[in-house]
Scaffold this motif. Structure first.
Motif, short mmCIF file in Angstrom:
data_model
loop_
_atom_site.label_atom_id
_atom_site.label_comp_id
_atom_site.label_asym_id
_atom_site.label_seq_id
_atom_site.Cartn_x
_atom_site.Cartn_y
_atom_site.Cartn_z
N SER A 1 57.60 64.87 49.11
CA SER A 1 56.65 63.78 48.90
C SER A 1 55.44 64.59 49.55
N THR A 2 54.41 64.30 49.41
CA THR A 2 52.84 65.14 49.92
C THR A 2 53.30 64.53 51.46
N ARG B 1 56.33 64.77 59.06
CA ARG B 1 57.03 64.86 58.02
C ARG B 1 58.80 64.38 58.11
N TYR C 1 53.18 55.81 54.05
CA TYR C 1 54.09 55.22 54.62
C TYR C 1 54.35 55.07 55.64
N SER D 1 60.60 55.88 47.98
CA SER D 1 59.55 57.23 46.89
C SER D 1 59.96 58.12 47.73
N LEU D 2 59.85 58.47 49.59
CA LEU D 2 59.80 59.83 50.02
C LEU D 2 60.90 60.49 49.47
N THR D 3 60.29 61.49 49.56
CA THR D 3 61.90 62.82 49.63
C THR D 3 60.94 63.89 50.06
N THR D 4 61.71 64.69 50.35
CA THR D 4 61.00 65.96 51.00
C THR D 4 60.70 66.42 50.09
N VAL E 1 54.92 50.23 49.60
CA VAL E 1 55.41 51.75 48.93
C VAL E 1 56.47 51.70 49.48
N ASP F 1 51.00 60.65 51.28
CA ASP F 1 52.12 59.87 51.31
C ASP F 1 52.98 60.01 52.10
N MET F 2 53.91 60.60 53.15
CA MET F 2 54.59 60.85 53.96
C MET F 2 53.43 59.60 55.09
#
Length: 116
Positions: A89-90, A60, A97, A84-87, A80, A93-94
């Protein structure tokens, strides 16, 4: 998002990649360092349960660092978006990316290695 393992098809063996990174990390551009360490971490933690924070937190963290760099420098290569990635995010998703960016990097690297 789906985290496809095909990004690592043809990638060096884990130990070879790790040794190469240790040997060359100081000479690599920052983005390549971020990307390759993120991919290496992703690969090392493939068997870890998503709930295992000790194993998955490094993925992460490295994904967010890579995405932040890409967002700031406009260097993302896949569909992607880094923003779109944030803390929140699943983990999937990480990983998605990291893998899309690694696949793009490998494609560029392989093209450079093909003799003309």
């Amino acid at each position: 998002m789906s985290a496809s393992l095909s990004a690592y098809d043809g990638a060096p063996e884990l130990i070879d990649e790790q040794e190469e990174l240790l040997r060359t990390i100081r000479s690599l551009p920052l983005r390549e360092r971020l990307l390759r360490t993120a991919a290496l971490t992703d690969r090392y933690t493939l068997g870890a349960a998503p709930e295992d924070g000790m194993a998955t937190q490094p993925v992460r963290s490295k994904a967010l660092r890579l995405a932040a760099y890409d967002a700031e420098h406009g260097t993302a290569a896949g569909p992607v978006e880094p923003a779109s990635l944030t803390t929140a995010s699943t983990l999937d998703d990480m990983r998605t990316y990291i893998r899309q960016e690694y696949a793009a990097h490998r494609a560029r690297t392989v093209l450079k290695e093909v003799p003309k």
